[in-house]
Motif scaffolding. Sequence first.
Motif, PDB file in Angstrom:
ATOM      1  N   ASP A  87       0.813  -1.207   0.000  1.00 18.26           N
ATOM      2  CA  ASP A  87       0.000   0.000   0.000  1.00 18.26           C
ATOM      3  C   ASP A  87       0.851   1.264   0.000  1.00 18.26           C
ATOM      4  OD1 ASP A  87      -2.622   1.068  -0.038  1.00 18.26           O
ATOM      5  OD2 ASP A  87      -2.439   1.598   2.083  1.00 18.26           O
ATOM      6  N   ILE A  88       2.170   1.129   0.144  1.00 16.62           N
ATOM      7  CA  ILE A  88       3.051   2.295   0.146  1.00 16.62           C
ATOM      8  C   ILE A  88       3.454   2.591  -1.293  1.00 16.62           C
ATOM      9  CG2 ILE A  88       5.258   3.229   0.931  1.00 16.62           C
ATOM     10  CD1 ILE A  88       4.954   1.657   3.464  1.00 16.62           C
ATOM     11  N   ARG A  89       2.663   3.415  -1.946  1.00 17.79           N
ATOM     12  CA  ARG A  89       2.884   3.839  -3.322  1.00 17.79           C
ATOM     13  C   ARG A  89       1.923   4.988  -3.603  1.00 17.79           C
ATOM     14  NH1 ARG A  89       2.899  -0.910  -6.496  1.00 17.79           N
ATOM     15  NH2 ARG A  89       2.658  -2.372  -4.804  1.00 17.79           N
ATOM     16  N   TYR A  90       2.263   5.819  -4.571  1.00 16.69           N
ATOM     17  CA  TYR A  90       1.406   6.969  -4.852  1.00 16.69           C
ATOM     18  C   TYR A  90       0.200   6.610  -5.711  1.00 16.69           C
ATOM     19  CZ  TYR A  90       3.579   7.467  -9.520  1.00 16.69           C
ATOM     20  OH  TYR A  90       4.017   7.267 -10.810  1.00 16.69           O
ATOM     21  N   THR A  91       0.156   5.388  -6.227  1.00 13.92           N
ATOM     22  CA  THR A  91      -0.998   4.898  -6.987  1.00 13.92           C
ATOM     23  C   THR A  91      -1.857   4.019  -6.084  1.00 13.92           C
ATOM     24  OG1 THR A  91       0.301   3.027  -7.768  1.00 13.92           O
ATOM     25  CG2 THR A  91       0.236   4.990  -9.171  1.00 13.92           C
ATOM     26  N   PHE A 127       9.452  -0.084 -15.869  1.00 10.89           N
ATOM     27  CA  PHE A 127       9.626   1.163 -15.122  1.00 10.89           C
ATOM     28  C   PHE A 127      10.335   0.895 -13.796  1.00 10.89           C
ATOM     29  CE2 PHE A 127       5.452  -0.344 -13.641  1.00 10.89           C
ATOM     30  CZ  PHE A 127       5.595  -0.255 -12.262  1.00 10.89           C
ATOM     31  N   ILE A 128      10.909   1.954 -13.258  1.00  7.37           N
ATOM     32  CA  ILE A 128      11.490   1.949 -11.914  1.00  7.37           C
ATOM     33  C   ILE A 128      10.781   3.036 -11.126  1.00  7.37           C
ATOM     34  CG2 ILE A 128      13.559   2.309 -10.525  1.00  7.37           C
ATOM     35  CD1 ILE A 128      15.201   1.348 -12.908  1.00  7.37           C
ATOM     36  N   GLU A 129      10.398   2.723  -9.896  1.00  6.03           N
ATOM     37  CA  GLU A 129       9.615   3.660  -9.085  1.00  6.03           C
ATOM     38  C   GLU A 129      10.189   3.757  -7.683  1.00  6.03           C
ATOM     39  OE1 GLU A 129       5.368   3.147  -9.421  1.00  6.03           O
ATOM     40  OE2 GLU A 129       5.081   3.583  -7.293  1.00  6.03           O
ATOM     41  N   LEU A 130      10.155   4.958  -7.109  1.00 11.14           N
ATOM     42  CA  LEU A 130      10.592   5.184  -5.729  1.00 11.14           C
ATOM     43  C   LEU A 130       9.458   5.863  -4.977  1.00 11.14           C
ATOM     44  CD1 LEU A 130      12.909   5.021  -3.658  1.00 11.14           C
ATOM     45  CD2 LEU A 130      13.555   7.346  -4.365  1.00 11.14           C
ATOM     46  N   ASP A 131       9.061   5.277  -3.836  1.00  9.80           N
ATOM     47  CA  ASP A 131       7.971   5.807  -3.018  1.00  9.80           C
ATOM     48  C   ASP A 131       8.438   6.011  -1.588  1.00  9.80           C
ATOM     49  OD1 ASP A 131       5.302   5.606  -4.694  1.00  9.80           O
ATOM     50  OD2 ASP A 131       6.399   3.758  -5.098  1.00  9.80           O
ATOM     51  N   GLY A 132       7.867   7.030  -0.946  1.00  8.40           N
ATOM     52  CA  GLY A 132       8.122   7.281   0.465  1.00  8.40           C
ATOM     53  C   GLY A 132       6.825   7.495   1.213  1.00  8.40           C
ATOM     54  N   THR A 180       8.298   5.971   9.253  1.00  4.05           N
ATOM     55  CA  THR A 180       8.618   6.340   7.875  1.00  4.05           C
ATOM     56  C   THR A 180       9.070   5.097   7.104  1.00  4.05           C
ATOM     57  OG1 THR A 180       9.283   8.534   8.601  1.00  4.05           O
ATOM     58  CG2 THR A 180      10.085   7.818   6.461  1.00  4.05           C
ATOM     59  N   ALA A 181       8.817   5.101   5.803  1.00  5.76           N
ATOM     60  CA  ALA A 181       9.229   3.973   4.968  1.00  5.76           C
ATOM     61  C   ALA A 181       9.621   4.472   3.585  1.00  5.76           C
ATOM     62  CB  ALA A 181       8.107   2.946   4.851  1.00  5.76           C
ATOM     63  N   VAL A 182      10.548   3.757   2.947  1.00  2.00           N
ATOM     64  CA  VAL A 182      10.968   4.032   1.574  1.00  2.00           C
ATOM     65  C   VAL A 182      10.939   2.716   0.812  1.00  2.00           C
ATOM     66  CG1 VAL A 182      12.807   4.850   0.069  1.00  2.00           C
ATOM     67  CG2 VAL A 182      12.433   5.965   2.275  1.00  2.00           C
ATOM     68  N   VAL A 183      10.333   2.722  -0.391  1.00  2.00           N
ATOM     69  CA  VAL A 183      10.189   1.487  -1.172  1.00  2.00           C
ATOM     70  C   VAL A 183      10.640   1.725  -2.612  1.00  2.00           C
ATOM     71  CG1 VAL A 183       8.599  -0.273  -2.003  1.00  2.00           C
ATOM     72  CG2 VAL A 183       8.234   0.755   0.255  1.00  2.00           C
ATOM     73  N   LEU A 184      11.507   0.851  -3.104  1.00  2.00           N
ATOM     74  CA  LEU A 184      11.981   0.886  -4.487  1.00  2.00           C
ATOM     75  C   LEU A 184      11.320  -0.249  -5.261  1.00  2.00           C
ATOM     76  CD1 LEU A 184      13.975   2.136  -6.578  1.00  2.00           C
ATOM     77  CD2 LEU A 184      15.633   0.411  -5.829  1.00  2.00           C
ATOM     78  N   THR A 185      10.813   0.053  -6.474  1.00  2.00           N
ATOM     79  CA  THR A 185      10.046  -0.923  -7.257  1.00  2.00           C
ATOM     80  C   THR A 185      10.586  -1.026  -8.677  1.00  2.00           C
ATOM     81  OG1 THR A 185       8.040  -0.341  -6.030  1.00  2.00           O
ATOM     82  CG2 THR A 185       7.739  -1.549  -8.099  1.00  2.00           C
ATOM     83  N   TYR A 186      10.644  -2.263  -9.182  1.00  2.00           N
ATOM     84  CA  TYR A 186      10.854  -2.493 -10.612  1.00  2.00           C
ATOM     85  C   TYR A 186       9.638  -3.222 -11.135  1.00  2.00           C
ATOM     86  CZ  TYR A 186      12.261  -4.648 -14.974  1.00  2.00           C
ATOM     87  OH  TYR A 186      12.288  -5.063 -16.283  1.00  2.00           O
ATOM     88  N   GLY A 187       9.026  -2.697 -12.205  1.00  2.00           N
ATOM     89  CA  GLY A 187       7.841  -3.318 -12.789  1.00  2.00           C
ATOM     90  C   GLY A 187       8.040  -3.637 -14.258  1.00  2.00           C
TER      91      GLY A 187
END
Length: 232
Positions: A24-28, A101-106, A116-123
């Motif tokens: 659930d930690i993502r801007y989408t 894509f590569i995505e970075l969320d905080g 606080t959390a930071v998540v790196l994503t590859y899709g």
Amino acid sequence: MNRFVALLLATMCVNAFAVDRIWDIRYTFGPDTRPSPRWAVGIGAMNNYGSDILFPVNVTTALSKEWNAGGKINVKSIDKFDQVIVSLDIGGRYLINENNFIELDGNFGLNRNNSTAVVLTYGNEQFISKNFANFYEIRAGALQGVTGEGGYVKFAAGMTPTLYFTSYFRTFIEINMSGSIGNLTDDFMVDIIPKLELSLSTFRIRLDFDIGVMQEKNNDVQTIALYVIKAL
């Protein structure tokens, strides 16, 4: 890929319901392969079949052909607004090409310190045919907001088979698993989330059912969610 699917099915057979905060930690509103339009706004509601409900509101934008960005406010009501927790997700996505894509969320707590959390994503999305695609996602999260007490890094992997029925309707099933290094025994989860999405003009309407599976000693949660997204 067949081995990966077999591993997921085997895991499901020995586990019961789950939901994991890293997803659930993502801007989408959950895994989303579609690039953002110039501007879009969305609102949703997620319920755990009880007295708790989450209201996410987001804004996304296409900064350029390669870059998307956005933010999401999460307002969580606990026990019919007896408590309210507010957090902010902000993130950005670099589109390597139309399929990757590569995505970075905080994630940041606004009205209380909920870590606080930071998540790196590859899709990656692969179209098997005109009407069928499979989306794969690998995520790595750091800080206490995703790893919990005693965890160091949380890893997650998922796949989402998708059927397209014309350009107006699609159905898909998100399957994901996650666990923390340093806390793997007590923090391993699996989710299965069937989804239905209808596109009407500039609107997207999506319904999610979390019927996931996990180890019984972990978080026993099921959810239902509705999202509406409007391109501007």
